[in-house]
Design a protein around this motif. Structure first.
Motif, short mmCIF file in Angstrom:
data_model
loop_
_atom_site.label_atom_id
_atom_site.label_comp_id
_atom_site.label_asym_id
_atom_site.label_seq_id
_atom_site.Cartn_x
_atom_site.Cartn_y
_atom_site.Cartn_z
N ALA A 190 0.86 -1.20 0.00
CA ALA A 190 0.00 0.00 0.00
C ALA A 190 0.89 1.24 0.00
O ALA A 190 1.42 1.64 1.03
CB ALA A 190 -0.92 -0.02 1.22
N ASP A 191 1.03 1.86 -1.16
CA ASP A 191 1.97 2.97 -1.30
C ASP A 191 1.59 4.18 -0.46
O ASP A 191 2.46 4.87 0.08
CB ASP A 191 2.04 3.40 -2.77
N ARG A 192 0.31 4.45 -0.35
CA ARG A 192 -0.12 5.68 0.33
C ARG A 192 0.33 5.73 1.78
O ARG A 192 0.68 6.79 2.30
CB ARG A 192 -1.65 5.82 0.25
N ILE A 193 0.32 4.57 2.45
CA ILE A 193 0.71 4.53 3.86
C ILE A 193 2.04 3.80 4.08
O ILE A 193 2.47 3.64 5.21
CB ILE A 193 -0.39 3.90 4.72
N GLY A 194 2.69 3.37 3.00
CA GLY A 194 4.01 2.76 3.12
C GLY A 194 4.02 1.46 3.90
O GLY A 194 4.95 1.23 4.68
N CYS A 195 3.01 0.62 3.70
CA CYS A 195 2.89 -0.63 4.45
C CYS A 195 2.66 -1.81 3.52
O CYS A 195 2.17 -1.65 2.40
CB CYS A 195 1.72 -0.56 5.43
N LEU A 196 3.02 -2.99 4.00
CA LEU A 196 2.59 -4.23 3.39
C LEU A 196 1.44 -4.75 4.24
O LEU A 196 1.58 -4.90 5.45
CB LEU A 196 3.73 -5.26 3.35
N MET A 197 0.30 -5.00 3.60
CA MET A 197 -0.88 -5.44 4.34
C MET A 197 -1.39 -6.76 3.79
O MET A 197 -1.34 -7.02 2.59
CB MET A 197 -1.98 -4.38 4.32
N ARG A 198 -1.88 -7.61 4.71
CA ARG A 198 -2.46 -8.90 4.33
C ARG A 198 -3.98 -8.81 4.45
O ARG A 198 -4.51 -8.44 5.50
CB ARG A 198 -1.92 -10.01 5.23
N ILE A 199 -4.68 -9.16 3.38
CA ILE A 199 -6.12 -8.96 3.28
C ILE A 199 -6.81 -10.29 3.00
O ILE A 199 -6.31 -11.11 2.22
CB ILE A 199 -6.44 -7.96 2.15
N ASP A 200 -7.95 -10.47 3.62
CA ASP A 200 -8.84 -11.56 3.24
C ASP A 200 -9.52 -11.15 1.93
O ASP A 200 -10.24 -10.14 1.90
CB ASP A 200 -9.89 -11.80 4.33
#
Length: 326
Positions: A190-200
Protein backbone atom coordinates in the motif's frame (compact mmCIF):
# COMPACT_ATOMS: atom_id res chain seq x y z
CA UNK A 1 4.94 3.37 54.14
CA UNK A 2 6.74 2.99 50.81
CA UNK A 3 4.47 3.28 47.75
CA UNK A 4 5.61 2.05 44.38
CA UNK A 5 4.95 3.95 41.18
CA UNK A 6 2.59 1.22 39.98
CA UNK A 7 0.57 1.40 43.23
CA UNK A 8 0.48 5.18 43.13
CA UNK A 9 -0.75 5.34 39.52
CA UNK A 10 -3.28 2.61 40.21
CA UNK A 11 -4.72 4.63 43.05
CA UNK A 12 -4.84 7.71 40.83
CA UNK A 13 -6.85 5.80 38.18
CA UNK A 14 -9.18 4.41 40.85
CA UNK A 15 -9.84 7.89 42.17
CA UNK A 16 -10.78 9.21 38.76
CA UNK A 17 -7.86 11.59 38.33
CA UNK A 18 -7.83 13.25 34.91
CA UNK A 19 -5.16 12.69 32.28
CA UNK A 20 -3.51 16.07 32.90
CA UNK A 21 -3.18 15.48 36.65
CA UNK A 22 -2.00 11.95 36.06
CA UNK A 23 0.69 13.13 33.66
CA UNK A 24 1.91 15.71 36.18
CA UNK A 25 2.03 13.09 38.92
CA UNK A 26 3.96 10.67 36.75
CA UNK A 27 6.43 13.40 35.83
CA UNK A 28 6.97 14.15 39.52
CA UNK A 29 7.72 10.50 40.23
CA UNK A 30 10.18 10.39 37.33
CA UNK A 31 11.94 13.62 38.32
CA UNK A 32 15.61 12.88 39.14
CA UNK A 33 16.47 13.28 42.79
CA UNK A 34 19.44 15.37 43.87
CA UNK A 35 22.67 13.50 43.42
CA UNK A 36 21.11 10.88 41.16
CA UNK A 37 23.55 9.80 38.47
CA UNK A 38 22.50 9.87 34.85
CA UNK A 39 21.31 6.57 33.32
CA UNK A 40 20.15 5.27 36.73
CA UNK A 41 16.67 4.79 38.16
CA UNK A 42 15.38 6.37 41.37
CA UNK A 43 17.10 3.67 43.44
CA UNK A 44 20.44 4.25 41.76
CA UNK A 45 20.27 1.11 39.62
CA UNK A 46 21.89 1.29 36.19
CA UNK A 47 19.37 1.45 33.39
CA UNK A 48 19.71 -0.96 30.50
CA UNK A 49 20.15 0.65 27.10
CA UNK A 50 18.86 -0.95 23.95
CA UNK A 51 21.73 -1.58 21.55
CA UNK A 52 21.52 0.16 18.18
CA UNK A 53 19.53 -1.89 15.66
CA UNK A 54 21.65 -4.42 13.83
CA UNK A 55 21.73 -4.21 10.07
CA UNK A 56 20.43 -7.38 8.44
CA UNK A 57 22.89 -9.59 6.55
CA UNK A 58 23.51 -8.55 2.96
CA UNK A 59 24.15 -10.81 -0.02
CA UNK A 60 25.20 -10.07 -3.58
CA UNK A 61 23.29 -11.47 -6.52
CA UNK A 62 23.55 -11.72 -10.27
CA UNK A 63 20.96 -12.19 -13.00
CA UNK A 64 20.80 -14.39 -16.08
CA UNK A 65 18.50 -13.45 -18.95
CA UNK A 66 16.14 -16.29 -19.90
CA UNK A 67 13.75 -14.98 -22.56
CA UNK A 68 11.90 -11.94 -23.82
CA UNK A 69 8.26 -11.40 -22.97
CA UNK A 70 5.70 -10.78 -25.70
CA UNK A 71 6.29 -7.28 -27.11
CA UNK A 72 5.30 -4.63 -24.57
CA UNK A 73 6.21 -3.48 -21.07
CA UNK A 74 6.21 -6.53 -18.72
CA UNK A 75 6.09 -4.93 -15.29
CA UNK A 76 4.84 -7.79 -13.08
CA UNK A 77 5.53 -11.52 -12.80
CA UNK A 78 3.85 -14.34 -10.87
CA UNK A 79 4.27 -18.10 -10.97
CA UNK A 80 1.26 -19.95 -12.39
CA UNK A 81 -0.29 -22.07 -9.58
CA UNK A 82 -0.82 -24.94 -12.03
CA UNK A 83 2.87 -25.04 -12.90
CA UNK A 84 2.48 -23.98 -16.53
CA UNK A 85 4.94 -21.11 -16.34
CA UNK A 86 4.73 -17.41 -15.48
CA UNK A 87 1.98 -14.83 -15.67
CA UNK A 88 3.24 -11.43 -16.84
CA UNK A 89 1.31 -8.17 -16.54
CA UNK A 90 1.93 -5.20 -18.77
CA UNK A 91 2.23 -1.58 -17.67
CA UNK A 92 1.51 1.14 -20.20
CA UNK A 93 1.58 4.93 -20.08
CA UNK A 94 -0.15 5.60 -23.40
CA UNK A 95 -3.74 4.80 -22.43
CA UNK A 96 -3.93 1.55 -24.41
CA UNK A 97 -5.46 -1.51 -22.71
CA UNK A 98 -2.95 -3.58 -20.75
CA UNK A 99 -2.24 -7.26 -21.39
CA UNK A 100 -1.82 -10.29 -19.17
CA UNK A 101 0.33 -13.04 -20.68
CA UNK A 102 0.78 -16.65 -19.60
CA UNK A 103 4.10 -17.99 -20.88
CA UNK A 104 5.77 -21.33 -20.23
CA UNK A 105 9.16 -21.55 -18.53
CA UNK A 106 10.89 -21.14 -21.89
CA UNK A 107 8.90 -18.05 -22.85
CA UNK A 108 6.41 -19.61 -25.26
CA UNK A 109 3.13 -17.68 -25.18
CA UNK A 110 0.24 -19.83 -23.92
CA UNK A 111 -2.52 -17.31 -23.30
CA UNK A 112 -3.29 -13.59 -23.56
CA UNK A 113 -5.92 -11.72 -21.57
CA UNK A 114 -6.73 -8.02 -21.52
CA UNK A 115 -7.56 -6.12 -18.33
CA UNK A 116 -9.01 -2.73 -17.42
CA UNK A 117 -6.08 -1.66 -15.25
CA UNK A 118 -4.19 1.48 -16.12
CA UNK A 119 -0.51 1.64 -15.24
CA UNK A 120 -0.51 -1.87 -13.72
CA UNK A 121 2.23 -2.13 -11.11
CA UNK A 122 1.25 -5.15 -9.02
CA UNK A 123 -0.07 -8.60 -9.91
CA UNK A 124 -0.42 -12.05 -8.39
CA UNK A 125 -2.40 -15.22 -9.03
CA UNK A 126 -4.34 -17.23 -6.44
CA UNK A 127 -7.70 -18.62 -5.45
CA UNK A 128 -8.57 -19.17 -9.10
CA UNK A 129 -8.17 -15.49 -10.01
CA UNK A 130 -5.65 -12.94 -11.20
CA UNK A 131 -5.29 -9.92 -8.90
CA UNK A 132 -3.88 -6.72 -10.41
CA UNK A 133 -3.25 -3.30 -8.93
CA UNK A 134 -2.62 0.15 -10.39
CA UNK A 135 -0.14 2.88 -9.69
CA UNK A 136 -2.70 5.57 -10.37
CA UNK A 137 -0.49 7.77 -12.51
CA UNK A 138 -2.03 10.07 -15.06
CA UNK A 139 -1.83 8.79 -18.63
CA UNK A 140 -0.38 10.61 -21.60
CA UNK A 141 -3.08 11.84 -24.02
CA UNK A 142 -5.75 9.87 -22.15
CA UNK A 143 -9.11 11.57 -21.49
CA UNK A 144 -9.99 9.55 -18.39
CA UNK A 145 -8.71 10.29 -14.85
CA UNK A 146 -6.03 8.12 -13.18
CA UNK A 147 -7.11 4.68 -11.99
CA UNK A 148 -6.36 3.10 -8.61
CA UNK A 149 -7.70 -0.07 -7.06
CA UNK A 150 -7.32 -3.85 -7.03
CA UNK A 151 -8.84 -5.73 -9.95
CA UNK A 152 -10.03 -9.34 -9.57
CA UNK A 153 -10.07 -11.14 -12.93
CA UNK A 154 -11.03 -14.72 -13.75
CA UNK A 155 -8.94 -16.97 -15.98
CA UNK A 156 -11.00 -15.97 -19.02
CA UNK A 157 -10.34 -12.27 -18.54
CA UNK A 158 -13.72 -11.39 -17.02
CA UNK A 159 -13.52 -8.66 -14.36
CA UNK A 160 -15.12 -9.92 -11.13
CA UNK A 161 -14.51 -6.93 -8.88
CA UNK A 162 -12.56 -3.74 -8.42
CA UNK A 163 -11.95 -2.64 -4.83
CA UNK A 164 -9.88 0.04 -3.16
CA UNK A 165 -6.94 -0.52 -0.82
CA UNK A 166 -8.21 -0.17 2.78
CA UNK A 167 -7.60 2.80 5.11
CA UNK A 168 -8.03 5.42 2.43
CA UNK A 169 -10.83 7.40 0.79
CA UNK A 170 -13.74 5.25 -0.37
CA UNK A 171 -13.18 6.05 -4.03
CA UNK A 172 -9.38 6.09 -3.99
CA UNK A 173 -7.33 3.99 -1.57
CA UNK A 174 -4.09 4.89 -3.29
CA UNK A 175 -1.70 2.98 -5.51
CA UNK A 176 0.16 -0.30 -5.11
CA UNK A 177 3.57 -1.38 -6.38
CA UNK A 178 3.33 -5.06 -5.53
CA UNK A 179 1.01 -7.96 -4.73
CA UNK A 180 1.50 -11.56 -3.56
CA UNK A 181 -0.62 -14.61 -2.71
CA UNK A 182 -0.24 -16.32 0.67
CA UNK A 183 -2.39 -19.37 1.48
CA UNK A 184 -5.76 -17.83 0.54
CA UNK A 185 -4.71 -14.34 1.64
CA UNK A 186 -3.63 -11.39 -0.47
CA UNK A 187 -0.60 -9.23 0.31
CA UNK A 188 -0.65 -5.68 -1.03
CA UNK A 189 2.08 -3.05 -0.97
CA UNK A 190 0.00 0.00 0.00
CA UNK A 191 1.97 2.97 -1.30
CA UNK A 192 -0.12 5.68 0.33
CA UNK A 193 0.71 4.53 3.86
CA UNK A 194 4.01 2.76 3.12
CA UNK A 195 2.89 -0.63 4.45
CA UNK A 196 2.59 -4.23 3.39
CA UNK A 197 -0.88 -5.44 4.34
CA UNK A 198 -2.46 -8.90 4.33
CA UNK A 199 -6.12 -8.96 3.28
CA UNK A 200 -8.84 -11.56 3.24
CA UNK A 201 -9.84 -11.43 -0.46
CA UNK A 202 -13.47 -12.31 0.33
CA UNK A 203 -14.28 -10.00 3.27
CA UNK A 204 -11.64 -7.43 2.24
CA UNK A 205 -10.59 -7.10 5.88
CA UNK A 206 -6.96 -6.50 6.81
CA UNK A 207 -5.69 -8.97 9.42
CA UNK A 208 -2.02 -7.91 9.55
CA UNK A 209 0.22 -5.15 8.27
CA UNK A 210 3.71 -3.75 8.82
CA UNK A 211 5.83 -0.85 7.62
CA UNK A 212 8.03 -1.15 4.56
CA UNK A 213 11.78 -0.90 5.06
CA UNK A 214 13.45 2.49 5.38
CA UNK A 215 16.95 1.23 4.55
CA UNK A 216 18.42 3.99 2.35
CA UNK A 217 19.97 1.60 -0.17
CA UNK A 218 16.51 0.27 -1.08
CA UNK A 219 14.04 3.10 -0.82
CA UNK A 220 14.66 5.10 -4.00
CA UNK A 221 12.10 2.76 -5.52
CA UNK A 222 10.20 0.06 -3.63
CA UNK A 223 8.35 -2.16 -6.07
CA UNK A 224 7.06 -5.72 -6.55
CA UNK A 225 6.64 -8.31 -3.78
CA UNK A 226 6.44 -12.11 -3.51
CA UNK A 227 5.51 -14.51 -0.70
CA UNK A 228 8.08 -17.27 -0.13
CA UNK A 229 7.46 -19.87 2.60
CA UNK A 230 6.79 -17.47 5.46
CA UNK A 231 8.87 -14.61 4.06
CA UNK A 232 8.18 -11.73 1.70
CA UNK A 233 10.61 -10.46 -0.91
CA UNK A 234 10.30 -6.87 -2.06
CA UNK A 235 12.11 -5.14 -4.90
CA UNK A 236 14.07 -2.02 -3.99
CA UNK A 237 16.98 0.03 -5.19
CA UNK A 238 18.88 3.28 -5.05
CA UNK A 239 19.53 5.92 -7.68
CA UNK A 240 22.91 7.64 -7.65
CA UNK A 241 22.46 11.39 -6.99
CA UNK A 242 22.36 13.29 -10.25
CA UNK A 243 21.75 10.17 -12.32
CA UNK A 244 18.58 9.79 -14.36
CA UNK A 245 19.14 6.44 -16.04
CA UNK A 246 20.02 2.77 -15.80
CA UNK A 247 23.76 3.38 -15.36
CA UNK A 248 23.23 5.19 -12.06
CA UNK A 249 20.74 2.77 -10.55
CA UNK A 250 21.54 -0.18 -8.24
CA UNK A 251 18.64 -2.63 -7.84
CA UNK A 252 18.17 -4.80 -4.78
CA UNK A 253 15.81 -6.99 -2.79
CA UNK A 254 14.71 -6.98 0.84
CA UNK A 255 13.43 -10.06 2.67
CA UNK A 256 10.91 -9.70 5.51
CA UNK A 257 9.65 -12.20 8.05
CA UNK A 258 5.96 -12.13 7.16
CA UNK A 259 4.94 -12.87 10.77
CA UNK A 260 6.73 -9.86 12.27
CA UNK A 261 7.71 -7.54 9.42
CA UNK A 262 11.35 -7.72 10.50
CA UNK A 263 13.94 -7.37 7.75
CA UNK A 264 16.02 -10.56 7.81
CA UNK A 265 18.15 -10.09 4.68
CA UNK A 266 18.95 -7.64 1.90
CA UNK A 267 20.33 -8.34 -1.54
CA UNK A 268 22.27 -6.07 -3.89
CA UNK A 269 22.69 -6.90 -7.55
CA UNK A 270 26.16 -6.78 -9.07
CA UNK A 271 26.83 -4.10 -11.73
CA UNK A 272 25.39 -4.96 -15.11
CA UNK A 273 22.52 -7.01 -13.70
CA UNK A 274 19.00 -6.80 -15.01
CA UNK A 275 16.82 -3.99 -13.65
CA UNK A 276 14.23 -5.86 -11.60
CA UNK A 277 10.67 -4.53 -11.39
CA UNK A 278 8.95 -7.55 -9.82
CA UNK A 279 9.97 -10.87 -8.29
CA UNK A 280 8.56 -14.41 -8.39
CA UNK A 281 9.53 -17.74 -6.82
CA UNK A 282 9.33 -21.17 -8.45
CA UNK A 283 10.70 -24.28 -6.72
CA UNK A 284 12.78 -22.10 -4.40
CA UNK A 285 14.39 -20.18 -7.28
CA UNK A 286 13.97 -16.41 -7.62
CA UNK A 287 13.01 -14.85 -10.95
CA UNK A 288 12.45 -11.29 -12.05
CA UNK A 289 11.16 -9.16 -14.90
CA UNK A 290 12.12 -5.76 -16.31
CA UNK A 291 9.48 -3.58 -17.95
CA UNK A 292 12.24 -1.48 -19.51
CA UNK A 293 10.25 1.65 -18.84
CA UNK A 294 10.92 4.23 -16.11
CA UNK A 295 8.82 7.40 -16.25
CA UNK A 296 11.27 9.13 -13.87
CA UNK A 297 14.33 8.42 -16.01
CA UNK A 298 15.50 11.04 -18.44
CA UNK A 299 14.15 10.84 -21.98
CA UNK A 300 17.73 11.45 -23.10
CA UNK A 301 19.00 8.06 -21.89
CA UNK A 302 19.85 5.59 -24.68
CA UNK A 303 16.90 3.68 -26.08
CA UNK A 304 17.12 -0.10 -26.37
CA UNK A 305 15.08 -1.80 -29.05
CA UNK A 306 13.93 -5.38 -29.61
CA UNK A 307 12.01 -6.44 -32.73
CA UNK A 308 8.36 -5.56 -32.23
CA UNK A 309 8.97 -3.78 -28.91
CA UNK A 310 8.58 -0.08 -28.16
CA UNK A 311 11.80 1.80 -27.25
CA UNK A 312 13.01 0.78 -23.78
CA UNK A 313 15.35 2.63 -21.42
CA UNK A 314 17.02 -0.42 -19.86
CA UNK A 315 19.26 -2.98 -21.58
CA UNK A 316 17.34 -5.78 -19.82
CA UNK A 317 13.94 -4.32 -20.72
CA UNK A 318 11.40 -6.95 -21.73
CA UNK A 319 13.37 -9.84 -20.22
CA UNK A 320 12.45 -12.49 -17.69
CA UNK A 321 15.57 -13.53 -15.81
CA UNK A 322 16.86 -15.85 -13.09
CA UNK A 323 18.33 -14.47 -9.87
CA UNK A 324 21.23 -16.27 -8.20
CA UNK A 325 23.10 -15.50 -4.99
CA UNK A 326 26.84 -15.02 -5.38
Amino acid sequence: MDVTKREFLGAMFAGGVGATSLGAAAATLEKPIQGRARATDMLGRTLAHSPPPRRPPKRMARTTKLFLSPPGYPNCIATDPEGRGFWLAEQRHDGHQEALWLVDFKGRLLKTLMQNTRDCTGMTVGGGYIWSGCEGAAQINHPNPPVDGIFQIDMNGREISRRQIPFGPTADGGSTHGMAWDNDKLWIAADRIGCLMRIDPVSWQVDFMFRETNLPELTTRLHGIEFDQGFIWQVGGIQKPGSLGYEGYTPGLVKYDSRTGQVVQTMEFEPGSCDIHDVAVHNGQLYGVDAGEHPSWSIDVPAYQHPGFPPLNSPSGGYVFRIDLI
